[in-house]
Design an enzyme around this catalytic site. Structure first.
Site, PDB file in Angstrom:
ATOM      1  N   LYS A 270      35.997  46.886  26.779  1.00 30.39           N
ATOM      2  CA  LYS A 270      37.123  46.092  27.272  1.00 30.39           C
ATOM      3  C   LYS A 270      37.241  44.841  26.408  1.00 30.39           C
ATOM      4  O   LYS A 270      36.337  44.020  26.378  1.00 30.39           O
ATOM      5  CB  LYS A 270      36.898  45.713  28.742  1.00 30.39           C
ATOM      6  CG  LYS A 270      37.921  44.708  29.306  1.00 30.39           C
ATOM      7  CD  LYS A 270      37.659  44.380  30.784  1.00 30.39           C
ATOM      8  CE  LYS A 270      38.607  43.309  31.319  1.00 30.39           C
ATOM      9  NZ  LYS A 270      38.299  42.907  32.711  1.00 30.39           N
ATOM     10  N   ASP A 275      41.900  36.537  30.370  1.00 29.76           N
ATOM     11  CA  ASP A 275      42.345  37.115  31.631  1.00 29.76           C
ATOM     12  C   ASP A 275      42.701  36.015  32.627  1.00 29.76           C
ATOM     13  O   ASP A 275      41.830  35.442  33.274  1.00 29.76           O
ATOM     14  CB  ASP A 275      41.236  38.012  32.206  1.00 29.76           C
ATOM     15  CG  ASP A 275      41.635  38.642  33.541  1.00 29.76           C
ATOM     16  OD1 ASP A 275      42.835  38.587  33.884  1.00 29.76           O
ATOM     17  OD2 ASP A 275      40.738  39.191  34.212  1.00 29.76           O
ATOM     18  N   LYS A 282      44.611  33.977  38.848  1.00 26.18           N
ATOM     19  CA  LYS A 282      43.283  33.531  39.259  1.00 26.18           C
ATOM     20  C   LYS A 282      43.310  32.060  39.656  1.00 26.18           C
ATOM     21  O   LYS A 282      44.158  31.308  39.182  1.00 26.18           O
ATOM     22  CB  LYS A 282      42.303  33.680  38.089  1.00 26.18           C
ATOM     23  CG  LYS A 282      41.920  35.091  37.765  1.00 26.18           C
ATOM     24  CD  LYS A 282      40.893  35.124  36.642  1.00 26.18           C
ATOM     25  CE  LYS A 282      40.490  36.549  36.326  1.00 26.18           C
ATOM     26  NZ  LYS A 282      39.802  37.238  37.416  1.00 26.18           N
ATOM     27  N   ASP A 293      36.216  37.694  28.656  1.00 25.77           N
ATOM     28  CA  ASP A 293      36.582  39.005  29.196  1.00 25.77           C
ATOM     29  C   ASP A 293      36.714  40.075  28.104  1.00 25.77           C
ATOM     30  O   ASP A 293      37.083  41.208  28.374  1.00 25.77           O
ATOM     31  CB  ASP A 293      37.887  38.874  29.998  1.00 25.77           C
ATOM     32  CG  ASP A 293      37.947  39.832  31.177  1.00 25.77           C
ATOM     33  OD1 ASP A 293      36.892  40.365  31.558  1.00 25.77           O
ATOM     34  OD2 ASP A 293      39.055  40.042  31.705  1.00 25.77           O
ATOM     35  N   ASP A 352      45.343  41.526  38.573  1.00 24.87           N
ATOM     36  CA  ASP A 352      44.069  41.019  38.055  1.00 24.87           C
ATOM     37  C   ASP A 352      43.039  42.142  37.890  1.00 24.87           C
ATOM     38  O   ASP A 352      42.007  41.942  37.252  1.00 24.87           O
ATOM     39  CB  ASP A 352      43.541  39.917  38.990  1.00 24.87           C
ATOM     40  CG  ASP A 352      42.485  39.052  38.336  1.00 24.87           C
ATOM     41  OD1 ASP A 352      42.303  39.176  37.106  1.00 24.87           O
ATOM     42  OD2 ASP A 352      41.847  38.257  39.048  1.00 24.87           O
ATOM     43  N   GLU A 354      42.972  44.425  35.826  1.00 23.57           N
ATOM     44  CA  GLU A 354      43.614  44.914  34.606  1.00 23.57           C
ATOM     45  C   GLU A 354      42.639  45.651  33.692  1.00 23.57           C
ATOM     46  O   GLU A 354      43.071  46.457  32.863  1.00 23.57           O
ATOM     47  CB  GLU A 354      44.253  43.742  33.837  1.00 23.57           C
ATOM     48  CG  GLU A 354      43.338  42.972  32.875  1.00 23.57           C
ATOM     49  CD  GLU A 354      42.171  42.281  33.573  1.00 23.57           C
ATOM     50  OE1 GLU A 354      42.262  42.071  34.797  1.00 23.57           O
ATOM     51  OE2 GLU A 354      41.172  41.961  32.901  1.00 23.57           O
ATOM     52  N   ARG A 356      40.493  48.003  34.263  1.00 27.94           N
ATOM     53  CA  ARG A 356      40.562  49.457  34.474  1.00 27.94           C
ATOM     54  C   ARG A 356      41.872  50.032  33.937  1.00 27.94           C
ATOM     55  O   ARG A 356      41.919  51.192  33.537  1.00 27.94           O
ATOM     56  CB  ARG A 356      40.349  49.764  35.976  1.00 27.94           C
ATOM     57  CG  ARG A 356      41.342  49.093  36.881  1.00 27.94           C
ATOM     58  CD  ARG A 356      40.850  48.976  38.339  1.00 27.94           C
ATOM     59  NE  ARG A 356      39.849  47.909  38.519  1.00 27.94           N
ATOM     60  CZ  ARG A 356      39.322  47.563  39.682  1.00 27.94           C
ATOM     61  NH1 ARG A 356      39.663  48.196  40.784  1.00 27.94           N
ATOM     62  NH2 ARG A 356      38.428  46.584  39.760  1.00 27.94           N
TER      63      ARG A 356
HETATM   64  N1  BES Z   1      37.594  40.028  34.289  1.00 28.91           N
HETATM   65  C1  BES Z   1      37.630  40.102  35.697  1.00 28.91           C
HETATM   66  C2  BES Z   1      36.246  40.277  36.305  1.00 28.91           C
HETATM   67  C3  BES Z   1      35.402  39.043  36.387  1.00 28.91           C
HETATM   68  C4  BES Z   1      35.704  38.041  37.280  1.00 28.91           C
HETATM   69  C5  BES Z   1      34.282  38.924  35.615  1.00 28.91           C
HETATM   70  C6  BES Z   1      34.893  36.934  37.373  1.00 28.91           C
HETATM   71  C7  BES Z   1      33.460  37.834  35.715  1.00 28.91           C
HETATM   72  C8  BES Z   1      33.768  36.824  36.593  1.00 28.91           C
HETATM   73  C9  BES Z   1      38.481  41.292  36.140  1.00 28.91           C
HETATM   74  O1  BES Z   1      39.569  41.564  35.337  1.00 28.91           O
HETATM   75  C10 BES Z   1      38.977  40.964  37.492  1.00 28.91           C
HETATM   76  O2  BES Z   1      39.730  40.040  37.613  1.00 28.91           O
HETATM   77  N2  BES Z   1      38.541  41.716  38.479  1.00 28.91           N
HETATM   78  C11 BES Z   1      38.922  41.470  39.837  1.00 28.91           C
HETATM   79  C12 BES Z   1      39.171  42.808  40.489  1.00 28.91           C
HETATM   80  C13 BES Z   1      39.823  42.704  41.829  1.00 28.91           C
HETATM   81  C14 BES Z   1      41.224  42.155  41.707  1.00 28.91           C
HETATM   82  C15 BES Z   1      39.836  44.079  42.473  1.00 28.91           C
HETATM   83  C16 BES Z   1      37.780  40.719  40.508  1.00 28.91           C
HETATM   84  O3  BES Z   1      36.622  40.991  40.208  1.00 28.91           O
HETATM   85  O4  BES Z   1      38.065  39.855  41.324  1.00 28.91           O
HETATM   86 ZN    ZN Z   2      39.462  41.007  33.402  1.00 28.94          ZN
HETATM   87 MN    MN Z   3      41.260  40.448  35.906  1.00 31.72          MN
END
Ligand code: BES
Ligand code: ZN
Ligand code: MN
Length: 502
Positions: A270, A275, A282, A293, A352, A354, A356
């Protein structure tokens, strides 16, 4: 800096500094005892005065010890002998390296590599010492101004030798050193790409970096641009990139030095260079950390650098899906439905989630283009993996028990550990969408198990291949610094794969 492996007596070394260990309660390691013996008990005398009692990570530099040829002898505290383990070994090597650079030493010989560890050998000791020391010496200063750069400290240290007890240990030690330096350089590539801010390290920057490394180290790099991605049908990946002015890039790397026709190992990363969450934006606090990210993509690129340096006789392909996830009039909206390359339609209920969305198309691309023997994807996919496992292991999900075993073993070997999480069919139920084939977040079952839900989504796109997913959201960076993980895990896995084949 240059590193060497040798075997010799500590009192006979004609270098700037000789490094030996002292256990807690003032117990000398064997090499310390040798120096104490030839110097009329100089070390014992220093310890009696209370300047060094062997606490873990302590260090003390002594000058001109009688009976020795070195300018200095550095004593390093090892902590309790009974609890001297892998982590302690790394800590003392890092402490010694930092202390050594503070001296005016030009060359040094370390006897810390002699220290016995349960279940480890001199290959491991030398390799871990070298990786740890390279980590201690890494710093990220690319973004300082010219003045500040000029004022950065410069160090005199040029040569560091790891001593092993017997000449017969030299081949193992030397192999460990070669592997470690390749891993460390790969980690440094990944760290620097991770540490660079989002306005510099864009998808285009990632692509150019991969191309430059490929040209310098001899692997093929091909960049797929938006029109080609559209032709391939990557509607999911492209939908994320639409929210940004930065064009997306699919970075494809090929290292084919194995037998012709042998199916490659595929690494997929990825590469989300920033992000913001998209329309499902966020919170502001610590959002800067979302420049990390792209650490999955950086690890694939770093692993390729190491792989090429080691010239392993295997076939490996790497694919990095690079994009930003921002807010824009053209960005994904909650409720949008997109069609992935696999033909599976996806309802985007949270923009968010994204990672996947870009990885599913990268997985399909790899499966259809390369029919890999195994596919390992890595992504800072979910905040939930941090909740589930805390700071230390990478989360591992796999549809193949043998791959789980190989990755777990490789992680234990090199000290870049993974922990298996479940991929049970029960979870698939929670990705049901009202109008599309699948939703990109859970639509039932509450908020629990977010990392598993993310992995379950990806699993749907890896049905025909042996596949593992590494959720590195808790391990790819610490504080505000990239760690270079999981480059060591990947390289160890590839080393083992190459060894199995001889
Ligand atoms: N890049 C983030 C995951 C992340 C968040 C990594 C905080 C490290 C610290 C990912 O794209 C994301 O935002 N995931 C969401 C998924 C949710 C919306 C189902 C998350 O983890 O909140
Ligand atoms: Zn992300
Ligand atoms: Mn995200």
């Amino acid at each position: 800096m240059e590193y060497f492996v040798k075997s010799g007596n500590p009192e006979k070394q004609r270098v700037s500094c000789v490094i030996v260990g002292i256990y807690d309660r003032r117990t000398m390691s064997e090499s310390a005892a040798v120096i104490d013996g030839v110097s009329d008990g100089a070390i014992a005398a220093v310890m009696r005065r209370g300047d060094m009692d062997g606490k873990l990570g302590q260090s003390l530099v002594l000058h001109n010890l009688p009976g020795t040829f070195a300018d200095r002898v550095m004593l390093v505290g090892l902590g309790r002998e009974r609890s001297f383990d892998d982590n302690a070994f790394r800590k003392v090597n890092a402490a010694a390296a930092r202390a050594l650079r503070q001296t005016g030493s030009i060359d040094a010989v370390s006897y810390l590599t002699h220290l016995p560890l349960k279940g480890r050998d001199f290959h491991w000791n030398v390799s871990q010492a070298a990786i740890t020391i390279e980590e201690a010496f890494y710093s990220f200063d690319d973004c300082r101004g010219e003045k500040a750069k000029e004022e950065l400290p410069s160090y005199k240290l040029e040569r560091l030798t790891f001593d092993v007890p017997r000449r017969s240990d030299l081949p193992a030690g030397e192999r460990g050193l070669v592997e470690a330096l390749a891993i460390a350089k790969g980690m440094n590539v990944a760290k620097t790409l991770g540490n660079l801010p989002g306005n510099i390290c864009t998808p285009t920057y990632l692509a150019t970096s991969a191309e430059q490394l490929g040209a310098a180290h001899g692997f093929k790099v091909k960049i797929l641009e938006e029109p080609e991605l559209r032709k391939l049908g990557m509607g999911s990946f492209l939908s994320v990139a639409r929210g940004s002015v930065q064009p997306p890039k699919l970075i494809v790397m090929e290292y084919l030095k194995g037998p012709k026709g042998e199916k490659p190992i595929a690494l997929v990363g990825k590469g989300l260079t920033f992000d913001a969450g998209g329309i499902s934006i966020k919170p502001a606090a610590n959002m800067d950390e979302m420049k990390f990210d792209m650490c999955g993509g950086a690890a694939v690129i770093g692993a390729f650098r190491a792989l090429a340096e080691l010239a392993l006789p295997i076939n490996v392909v790497g694919v990095v899906a690079a994009s930003e996830n921002l807010l824009d009039g053209a960005a994904n909206k909650p409720g949008d439905v997109v069609t992935s390359m696999a033909g599976i339609t996806i309802e985007i209920l949270n923009t968010d989630a994204e990672g996947r969305l870009i990885l599913c198309d990268a997985l399909t691309y790899v499966e259809q283009t390369y029919d890999p023997s195994v596919c390992i994807d890595m992504a800072t996919l979910t905040g939930a993996i941090v909740v589930a496992l805390g700071a230390y292991p990478t989360g591992l999900f796999s549809n193949t028990a043998g791959l789980t075993r190989s990755l777990t073993a490789a992680g234990e070997q090199i000290g870049d550990r993974v922990w298996e999480m479940p991929l049970w069919p029960e979870y698939e139920e929670h990705l049901k969408s009202e109008c599309a084939d699948i939703a990109n977040i859970a639509t039932s079952g509450g908020n629990g198990g977010g990392a598993i839900i993310g992995a379950t989504f990806l699993h749907k796109f890896a049905k025909k291949m042996k596949w593992a997913h590494l959720d590195i959201a808790a391990t790819a960076w610490k504080g505000k610094r990239s760690t270079g993980r999981p480059v060591p895990l990947l390289v160890q896995y590839l080393l083992n794969a190459a060894a199995k084949r001889d």
